[in-house]
Design a protein around this motif. Structure first.
Motif, PDB file in Angstrom:
ATOM      1  N   ALA A  82       0.824 -17.043  -3.506  1.00 20.83           N
ATOM      2  CA  ALA A  82       0.357 -17.643  -4.768  1.00 20.83           C
ATOM      3  C   ALA A  82      -1.163 -17.755  -4.809  1.00 20.83           C
ATOM      4  CB  ALA A  82       0.977 -19.028  -4.925  1.00 20.83           C
ATOM      5  N   THR A  83      -1.646 -18.155  -5.977  1.00 19.68           N
ATOM      6  CA  THR A  83      -3.081 -18.207  -6.262  1.00 19.68           C
ATOM      7  C   THR A  83      -3.871 -18.998  -5.214  1.00 19.68           C
ATOM      8  OG1 THR A  83      -2.541 -18.072  -8.588  1.00 19.68           O
ATOM      9  CG2 THR A  83      -4.743 -18.899  -8.042  1.00 19.68           C
ATOM     10  N   PHE A  84      -3.354 -20.163  -4.810  1.00 21.74           N
ATOM     11  CA  PHE A  84      -4.140 -21.004  -3.897  1.00 21.74           C
ATOM     12  C   PHE A  84      -3.871 -20.674  -2.428  1.00 21.74           C
ATOM     13  CE2 PHE A  84      -4.425 -22.899  -7.998  1.00 21.74           C
ATOM     14  CZ  PHE A  84      -5.789 -23.109  -8.090  1.00 21.74           C
ATOM     15  N   LEU A  85      -3.083 -19.594  -2.213  1.00 22.44           N
ATOM     16  CA  LEU A  85      -2.952 -19.013  -0.873  1.00 22.44           C
ATOM     17  C   LEU A  85      -3.692 -17.683  -0.817  1.00 22.44           C
ATOM     18  CD1 LEU A  85       0.840 -19.655  -0.083  1.00 22.44           C
ATOM     19  CD2 LEU A  85      -1.115 -20.751   1.037  1.00 22.44           C
ATOM     20  N   ASP A  86      -4.387 -17.336  -1.904  1.00 27.66           N
ATOM     21  CA  ASP A  86      -5.098 -16.059  -1.980  1.00 27.66           C
ATOM     22  C   ASP A  86      -6.283 -16.068  -1.004  1.00 27.66           C
ATOM     23  OD1 ASP A  86      -5.554 -13.637  -4.197  1.00 27.66           O
ATOM     24  OD2 ASP A  86      -7.425 -14.353  -3.292  1.00 27.66           O
ATOM     25  N   LEU A  87      -6.479 -14.934  -0.357  1.00 25.47           N
ATOM     26  CA  LEU A  87      -7.549 -14.833   0.649  1.00 25.47           C
ATOM     27  C   LEU A  87      -8.915 -15.147   0.054  1.00 25.47           C
ATOM     28  CD1 LEU A  87      -8.393 -13.962   3.547  1.00 25.47           C
ATOM     29  CD2 LEU A  87      -8.373 -11.607   2.756  1.00 25.47           C
ATOM     30  N   ASP A  88      -9.116 -14.772  -1.212  1.00 23.28           N
ATOM     31  CA  ASP A  88     -10.413 -15.006  -1.842  1.00 23.28           C
ATOM     32  C   ASP A  88     -10.447 -16.265  -2.708  1.00 23.28           C
ATOM     33  OD1 ASP A  88     -12.298 -12.487  -1.432  1.00 23.28           O
ATOM     34  OD2 ASP A  88     -10.225 -11.811  -1.522  1.00 23.28           O
ATOM     35  N   TYR A  89      -9.361 -16.552  -3.405  1.00 24.78           N
ATOM     36  CA  TYR A  89      -9.362 -17.669  -4.358  1.00 24.78           C
ATOM     37  C   TYR A  89      -8.706 -18.937  -3.823  1.00 24.78           C
ATOM     38  CZ  TYR A  89     -10.843 -14.381  -7.940  1.00 24.78           C
ATOM     39  OH  TYR A  89     -11.555 -13.474  -8.667  1.00 24.78           O
ATOM     40  N   GLY A  90      -8.047 -18.835  -2.682  1.00 32.19           N
ATOM     41  CA  GLY A  90      -7.291 -19.973  -2.170  1.00 32.19           C
ATOM     42  C   GLY A  90      -8.152 -20.939  -1.386  1.00 32.19           C
ATOM     43  N   THR A  91      -7.466 -21.899  -0.766  1.00 33.56           N
ATOM     44  CA  THR A  91      -8.150 -22.955  -0.033  1.00 33.56           C
ATOM     45  C   THR A  91      -8.434 -22.460   1.398  1.00 33.56           C
ATOM     46  OG1 THR A  91      -5.936 -23.850   0.363  1.00 33.56           O
ATOM     47  CG2 THR A  91      -7.241 -24.871  -1.376  1.00 33.56           C
ATOM     48  N   TYR A  92      -9.354 -21.491   1.469  1.00 37.18           N
ATOM     49  CA  TYR A  92      -9.719 -20.836   2.728  1.00 37.18           C
ATOM     50  C   TYR A  92     -10.182 -21.859   3.773  1.00 37.18           C
ATOM     51  CZ  TYR A  92     -11.753 -17.187   5.669  1.00 37.18           C
ATOM     52  OH  TYR A  92     -12.031 -16.339   6.700  1.00 37.18           O
ATOM     53  N   PRO A  93      -9.766 -21.797   5.006  1.00 37.41           N
ATOM     54  CA  PRO A  93      -8.986 -20.731   5.649  1.00 37.41           C
ATOM     55  C   PRO A  93      -7.471 -20.946   5.579  1.00 37.41           C
ATOM     56  CG  PRO A  93      -9.655 -22.303   7.312  1.00 37.41           C
ATOM     57  CD  PRO A  93     -10.187 -22.813   5.989  1.00 37.41           C
ATOM     58  N   PHE A  94      -7.040 -21.958   4.827  1.00 36.43           N
ATOM     59  CA  PHE A  94      -5.599 -22.241   4.784  1.00 36.43           C
ATOM     60  C   PHE A  94      -4.940 -21.380   3.715  1.00 36.43           C
ATOM     61  CE2 PHE A  94      -7.915 -26.028   6.202  1.00 36.43           C
ATOM     62  CZ  PHE A  94      -7.437 -26.087   7.500  1.00 36.43           C
ATOM     63  N   VAL A  95      -4.957 -20.096   3.953  1.00 38.67           N
ATOM     64  CA  VAL A  95      -4.513 -19.109   2.972  1.00 38.67           C
ATOM     65  C   VAL A  95      -3.758 -18.001   3.706  1.00 38.67           C
ATOM     66  CG1 VAL A  95      -6.431 -19.529   1.381  1.00 38.67           C
ATOM     67  CG2 VAL A  95      -6.720 -17.863   3.230  1.00 38.67           C
ATOM     68  N   THR A  96      -3.213 -17.092   2.935  1.00 41.38           N
ATOM     69  CA  THR A  96      -2.635 -15.902   3.549  1.00 41.38           C
ATOM     70  C   THR A  96      -3.716 -14.825   3.574  1.00 41.38           C
ATOM     71  OG1 THR A  96      -0.671 -14.485   3.607  1.00 41.38           O
ATOM     72  CG2 THR A  96      -1.656 -14.891   1.413  1.00 41.38           C
ATOM     73  N   SER A  97      -3.386 -13.622   4.030  1.00 42.77           N
ATOM     74  CA  SER A  97      -4.439 -12.623   4.256  1.00 42.77           C
ATOM     75  C   SER A  97      -4.451 -11.514   3.219  1.00 42.77           C
ATOM     76  CB  SER A  97      -4.279 -12.032   5.650  1.00 42.77           C
ATOM     77  OG  SER A  97      -4.320 -13.067   6.596  1.00 42.77           O
ATOM     78  N   SER A  98      -3.840 -11.778   2.058  1.00 40.02           N
ATOM     79  CA  SER A  98      -3.829 -10.761   1.004  1.00 40.02           C
ATOM     80  C   SER A  98      -4.239 -11.412  -0.314  1.00 40.02           C
ATOM     81  CB  SER A  98      -2.439 -10.137   0.891  1.00 40.02           C
ATOM     82  OG  SER A  98      -1.499 -11.105   0.466  1.00 40.02           O
ATOM     83  N   ASN A  99      -4.156 -10.660  -1.400  1.00 39.92           N
ATOM     84  CA  ASN A  99      -4.536 -11.168  -2.724  1.00 39.92           C
ATOM     85  C   ASN A  99      -3.314 -11.277  -3.651  1.00 39.92           C
ATOM     86  OD1 ASN A  99      -7.449  -9.421  -2.123  1.00 39.92           O
ATOM     87  ND2 ASN A  99      -7.530 -11.566  -2.714  1.00 39.92           N
ATOM     88  N   PRO A 100      -2.665 -12.436  -3.612  1.00 43.39           N
ATOM     89  CA  PRO A 100      -1.525 -12.653  -4.495  1.00 43.39           C
ATOM     90  C   PRO A 100      -1.889 -12.749  -5.980  1.00 43.39           C
ATOM     91  CG  PRO A 100      -1.521 -14.233  -2.674  1.00 43.39           C
ATOM     92  CD  PRO A 100      -2.843 -13.530  -2.648  1.00 43.39           C
ATOM     93  N   VAL A 101      -3.152 -13.018  -6.313  1.00 41.60           N
ATOM     94  CA  VAL A 101      -3.523 -13.182  -7.727  1.00 41.60           C
ATOM     95  C   VAL A 101      -3.219 -11.893  -8.504  1.00 41.60           C
ATOM     96  CG1 VAL A 101      -5.305 -14.943  -7.375  1.00 41.60           C
ATOM     97  CG2 VAL A 101      -5.931 -12.510  -7.300  1.00 41.60           C
ATOM     98  N   SER A 102      -3.242 -11.991  -9.834  1.00 38.39           N
ATOM     99  CA  SER A 102      -2.841 -10.842 -10.657  1.00 38.39           C
ATOM    100  C   SER A 102      -3.701  -9.612 -10.360  1.00 38.39           C
ATOM    101  CB  SER A 102      -2.886 -11.195 -12.134  1.00 38.39           C
ATOM    102  OG  SER A 102      -4.184 -11.634 -12.481  1.00 38.39           O
ATOM    103  N   GLY A 103      -4.969  -9.836 -10.022  1.00 33.51           N
ATOM    104  CA  GLY A 103      -5.839  -8.707  -9.670  1.00 33.51           C
ATOM    105  C   GLY A 103      -5.295  -7.922  -8.489  1.00 33.51           C
ATOM    106  N   GLY A 104      -4.514  -8.573  -7.641  1.00 35.89           N
ATOM    107  CA  GLY A 104      -3.909  -7.898  -6.487  1.00 35.89           C
ATOM    108  C   GLY A 104      -2.940  -6.803  -6.908  1.00 35.89           C
ATOM    109  N   ALA A 105      -2.417  -6.898  -8.135  1.00 37.10           N
ATOM    110  CA  ALA A 105      -1.506  -5.849  -8.609  1.00 37.10           C
ATOM    111  C   ALA A 105      -2.276  -4.553  -8.841  1.00 37.10           C
ATOM    112  CB  ALA A 105      -0.802  -6.284  -9.892  1.00 37.10           C
ATOM    113  N   CYS A 106      -3.585  -4.681  -9.082  1.00 35.36           N
ATOM    114  CA  CYS A 106      -4.412  -3.476  -9.258  1.00 35.36           C
ATOM    115  C   CYS A 106      -4.705  -2.824  -7.913  1.00 35.36           C
ATOM    116  CB  CYS A 106      -5.723  -3.825  -9.959  1.00 35.36           C
ATOM    117  SG  CYS A 106      -5.488  -4.377 -11.646  1.00 35.36           S
ATOM    118  N   THR A 107      -5.015  -3.628  -6.898  1.00 35.84           N
ATOM    119  CA  THR A 107      -5.327  -3.016  -5.602  1.00 35.84           C
ATOM    120  C   THR A 107      -4.069  -2.718  -4.788  1.00 35.84           C
ATOM    121  OG1 THR A 107      -5.663  -5.222  -4.706  1.00 35.84           O
ATOM    122  CG2 THR A 107      -7.627  -4.026  -5.403  1.00 35.84           C
TER     123      THR A 107
END
Ligand code: GDP
Ligand code: IMO
Ligand code: MG
Length: 426
Positions: free
Chosen positions: A225-250
């Motif tokens: 989810a958004t707040f587990l996103d590597l870039d947008y989440g509560t770093y470092p308590f996040v996962t290592s990918s981009n779950p946000v909608s932009g992640g569907a592009c990459t």
């Protein structure tokens, strides 16, 4: 622009699986675009429960092509086990397509994940220990092995030898662990796993664009989810990918202009598994009630999820960064018995009111929620299928969330079953 994205707007487990399954009815393909088997997406159809970790949640329909996109990290054994589980339940997985560009999770990734966590001690992230972080780290270091490498034994072996040359030193010298045997790993992947998945490996990007060009509707399913996103989440308590909608592009193969709808999935309260800040976390009886009634235990790991009130500050942020066009609100039925329901509308940080996410994370750690308290509806919603059946207080709660979040709520989930939802949009 016939691409639709389903994205988690909180800290995961919002009900993405259920709503992906629901929306997939109108689609021709469902593409998972990131994450791995750290996800657990639950579908309940005709009383039968399906828990999916890797295979997209549209798989239950015969008309859907399920696609594992290039942004996913794949443990082939988990994939095979999941295919077998589905087949044993009468689900046809024969048209599953796995991107050749997806990265492989190798046995040492899980080992390193657990070792890193142990090394962090009290500061641990609370990962799922599925090897997700180390697999994405290898990808970023450009030493990862991809699914397509399985199709060329020579290349596979070259890359495996190269990465094990370094990783085995780390395992032995840093962690005092036994090195991995390249022959064994190669035999496992090439002789055991490959024959089972060979026919599924292919060009997911070509497939997606062929479908879009033909005017077919394709759904992109986010994990986490958004707040587990590597870039947008509560770093470092996040996962290592981009779950946000932009992640569907990459991770799914589309461009931004292919996207027509972004469905943000939000639970009517919030849960979080693992460590990290959580301003509206509840440590009281209401929290226990949400966990009990909502069965808030990790789908994969069985860990108790941390409960809290709905946080509109986070949700407003999620609506913005994902370009959410509509919200699907889930698990409102879990609030059915409460006399009053709270919604966090702003944070108090050192006496200053914040209506938007504080940009400095220390402020989020200090943030005290400012709540609005609304009357509960004290009615069992689980059998309702139409907005007109909802009690006035439930409508008022949903409309309040719409106004707070800045996006319309189209669908409302009132139970785990496929049929347990209603259209809220007028
Ligand atoms: P995901 O990871 O976002 O797909 O969510 P999970 O499957 O991990 O967790 C959501 C849980 O809530 C699952 O057990 C679902 O069956 C269940 N669920 C989904 N929507 C609803 C709903 O509207 N009401 C209730 N009571 N349960 C729901
Ligand atoms: P779905 O798709 C909830 C959390 C872990 C941990 C952090 C990092 O079912 O919503 P990782 O293993 O990814 O390196 O762990 O992310 N986490 C999830 N929490 N739902 C998930 O997936 C999650 N996947 C990872 O608990 O805090
Ligand atoms: Mg889940």
């Amino acid at each position: 622009m016939p691409a639709t994205i389903v994205v988690g707007t909180q800290w995961g487990d919002e009900g993405k699986g259920k709503f992906t399954d629901l929306v997939a009815k109108e689609m021709t393909a469902v593409v998972r675009y990131q994450g791995g088997h750290n996800a657990g997406h639950t579908l309940v159809v005709d009383g039968e429960t399906f828990t999916l970790q890797l295979i997209p949640s549209g798989v239950l329909y015969d008309h859907i092509t399920p696609v594992i996109g290039n942004g996913v990290v794949v443990d082939p054994l988990v994939l095979i086990t999941e295919m077998d589980m589905l087949t044993s339940k009468g689900v046809d997985c024969s048209n599953l397509l796995v991107s050749g560009d997806a990265h492989l999770i190798l046995p040492y990734h899980q080992q390193l994940d657990a070792l890193h966590e142990r090394h962090l001690g009290v500061n641990k992230l609370g990962t799922t220990k599925r090897g997700i972080g180390p697999a994405y780290a290898d990808k970023a270091m450009r030493v990862g092995l991809r699914v397509q490498d399985l199709l060329d034994a020579k290349i596979f072996r070259q890359k495996l030898d190269a990465v094990l040359g370094q990783t085995n030193k780390i395992l032995a010298k840093v962690y005092n662990r036994l090195p991995l045997d390249a022959d064994e790993v190669a035999a496992q992947f090439l002789d055991e796993y490959l024959p089972r998945i060979h026919g599924h490996i292919g060009d997911s990007i070509g497939f997606v664009h062929g479908s879009l060009a033909a005017g077919h509707h394709v759904l992109f399913e986010g994990a986490q989810a958004t707040f587990l996103d590597l870039d947008y989440g509560t770093y470092p308590f996040v996962t290592s990918s981009n779950p946000v909608s932009g992640g569907a592009c990459t991770g799914g193969g589309i461009g931004p202009l292919d996207i027509e709808r972004v469905i943000g999935i939000a639970k009517a309260y919030i849960t979080r598994v693992g460590s990290g800040p959580f301003p509206t976390e509840l440590f009281d009886d209401v929290g226990d009630l949400l966990v009990d009634l909502g069965h808030e235990f990790g789908t994969n790991t069985g860990r108790r999820r941390r409960p809290g009130w709905f946080d509109a500050v986070m949700m407003r942020h999620a609506v913005r960064i994902n370009s959410v066009t509509e919200i699907a609100l889930t698990k409102i039925d879990i609030l059915d018995t409460l006399e009053t329901v709270k919604v966090c509308v702003a944070y108090d940080v050192d006496g200053v009111r914040h209506e938007t996410m504080p940009w400095h994370q220390s402020d989020l750690h200090k943030a005290k929620p400012i709540y609005e308290e609304l009357p509960g509806w004290q009615t069992d919603l689980s059998g309702f299928t139409e907005r007109s059946q909802l009690p006035a207080n439930a409508i008022a709660y949903i409309e309040f969330l719409e106004q707070q979040c800045g996006a319309p709520i189209h669908l409302v989930g009132v139970g785990p079953g496929r049929e347990q939802y209603l259209h809220f949009a007028a």
